[in-house]
Write an enzyme that holds these catalytic residues in place. Sequence first.
Site, PDB file in Angstrom:
ATOM      1  N   HIS A 245       0.834  -1.206   0.000  1.00 40.86           N
ATOM      2  CA  HIS A 245       0.000   0.000   0.000  1.00 40.86           C
ATOM      3  C   HIS A 245       0.868   1.255   0.000  1.00 40.86           C
ATOM      4  CE1 HIS A 245      -3.183   2.812   1.408  1.00 40.86           C
ATOM      5  NE2 HIS A 245      -2.191   3.314   2.127  1.00 40.86           N
ATOM      6  N   GLU A 246       1.877   1.286   0.870  1.00 41.82           N
ATOM      7  CA  GLU A 246       2.709   2.478   0.977  1.00 41.82           C
ATOM      8  C   GLU A 246       3.531   2.691  -0.294  1.00 41.82           C
ATOM      9  OE1 GLU A 246       2.257   4.570   3.236  1.00 41.82           O
ATOM     10  OE2 GLU A 246       1.005   3.337   4.538  1.00 41.82           O
TER      11      GLU A 246
ATOM     12  N   HIS B 262       1.520   4.340  -3.004  1.00 46.49           N
ATOM     13  CA  HIS B 262       1.468   5.801  -3.005  1.00 46.49           C
ATOM     14  C   HIS B 262       2.597   6.378  -3.868  1.00 46.49           C
ATOM     15  CE1 HIS B 262      -1.726   6.666  -0.197  1.00 46.49           C
ATOM     16  NE2 HIS B 262      -1.173   5.970   0.788  1.00 46.49           N
TER      17      HIS B 262
ATOM     18  N   GLU C 294      -5.905   6.912  -0.830  1.00 41.86           N
ATOM     19  CA  GLU C 294      -5.809   5.714  -0.002  1.00 41.86           C
ATOM     20  C   GLU C 294      -6.415   4.508  -0.716  1.00 41.86           C
ATOM     21  OE1 GLU C 294      -4.341   5.193   3.036  1.00 41.86           O
ATOM     22  OE2 GLU C 294      -3.493   7.176   2.704  1.00 41.86           O
TER      23      GLU C 294
END
Length: 225
Positions: free
Chosen positions: A87-88, A91, A150
Amino acid sequence: MGEQAFDSMKTQQSVSNKVVANQYVQCIANAITQHVPNSVFAGEWELVVFDEPQVNAFALPGGKIGVYTGLMGVATTQAQLAAVIGHEVGHVIAEHGNERMSSSALINVGLEVTNQLLKTNQIASSSLLMAGLGLGVQVGVQLPFSRTHESEADLIGLELMARAGFDPRESVTLWENMAKASGDNRQAELLSTHPLPATRISNLSKNMDNAMLFYIAATTKPKCG
């Protein structure tokens, strides 16, 4: 800016020297970053485990990943931690930090600050710029990524972890754990910049069939411990 922010954090926060924990997280991060396009970052990613109680992690442009030991109590398996790291990194792949830095709010509030910091090479000292990179909570500025960012990062991370050989279904378990850890003490989603765990679980579940295809096709299944 990502590199300078990361260097600054390493001097300001406690870095873990626990060999087993570092090897475990490094193994997961290596598996994930192998599937990041070279156009995003072609070098070797640097990982630091911060010995802090925060249930958090982040990734920065320039190939930097930070994971807090507090996260280990919630992301209890390698696949769950892979979901967070994916997920990070998502970004970074989606250039969300760039978007935040160029948003009208940051331009209006921080243009002159940005110009001066760039001239004096003191980028890492600016909480505004750190917030633009997605580090707002750590530096006391409430400027996290938007709900749209997100959700997008969730789906990028889902594909990354599946391609890397981590069971994507664990991403749902992760957010169930997150909901339990928070004690359901969450404000209304419309008043929050982050989706509720239930929303994230729903979105992940809707995209699970496609992620499972990547997982089944993965040539390696990491065993990080």
